[in-house]
Design a protein around this motif. Sequence first.
Motif: not given
Length: 252
Positions: A85-86, A90-92, A96-102
């Motif tokens: 997740t971290k 780190n990718s803007p 990447s934000f959607s994947e981080g949220k998942r």
Amino acid sequence: MSYEPTQIFFIVLSGIILMLLMSGFIIVMVLLHRQQQLRNHQKMDSLRAEYEKTMLKVEKEIQDQTLSFIGQELHDNLGQILSLTKLTLNSPDEESFSEGKRLINHAIKEVRSLSKRLNLDWVKEVKLQDFISNELQKIEASGFCKTQFETNVEALTLDQDKKLVLIRIIQECLNNIIKHAEPSVIYISLMEKNDALSVTVKDNGKGFDAEDKSKGMGLHNLKSRIETIGGTLNLSSIIGIGTEIKLLLPFE
């Protein structure tokens, strides 16, 4: 027909002696009955105390194993998810934000799942066949050995105490196999047979001498536990062939 005074005396005396003997017999029988009742009460109290002691020990062991499992999951599984997740966050970019949220939602779900295992409420909810299947899947996923599971059980209703003891015995059998047996296959069957539940845990590992007293303490503990809930345990092992443990728990 008239009786002599001497005869009357002996008749009365015989009657009194007979009454005293009958009274004494009745008193002795009552005392013996009370002593038997007292022994039965003491035996029941002893069995109840042994049952409660066994359940407390089983619960503690399962809690200890659960904490060990949670620690490993936090390190291996959840730690990996959070690290990923971290890196993802780190990718803007939006993807990447959607994947981080998942991944964060997945981590939250994992934490909730682990928190449920901190108490024994999961024992009420889990089906014995699902527990066995999950344990074998974890062993096979680790690459330790192949596993096989066979069951004809669809709907099984067990008291929580009985399910708890069976779960702990199965865990202990699997732990012993992993530590000592070096098998290529672990087989477990869960069957309903003739108003009883039958559980067989079998491996094709090294085997051991079942008569060796130095290895008998663990077996004695397993037998004691299954007997506490009204069941029986039989073990057979052949060096170089493997070990088989059969549990039989009659339905009430």
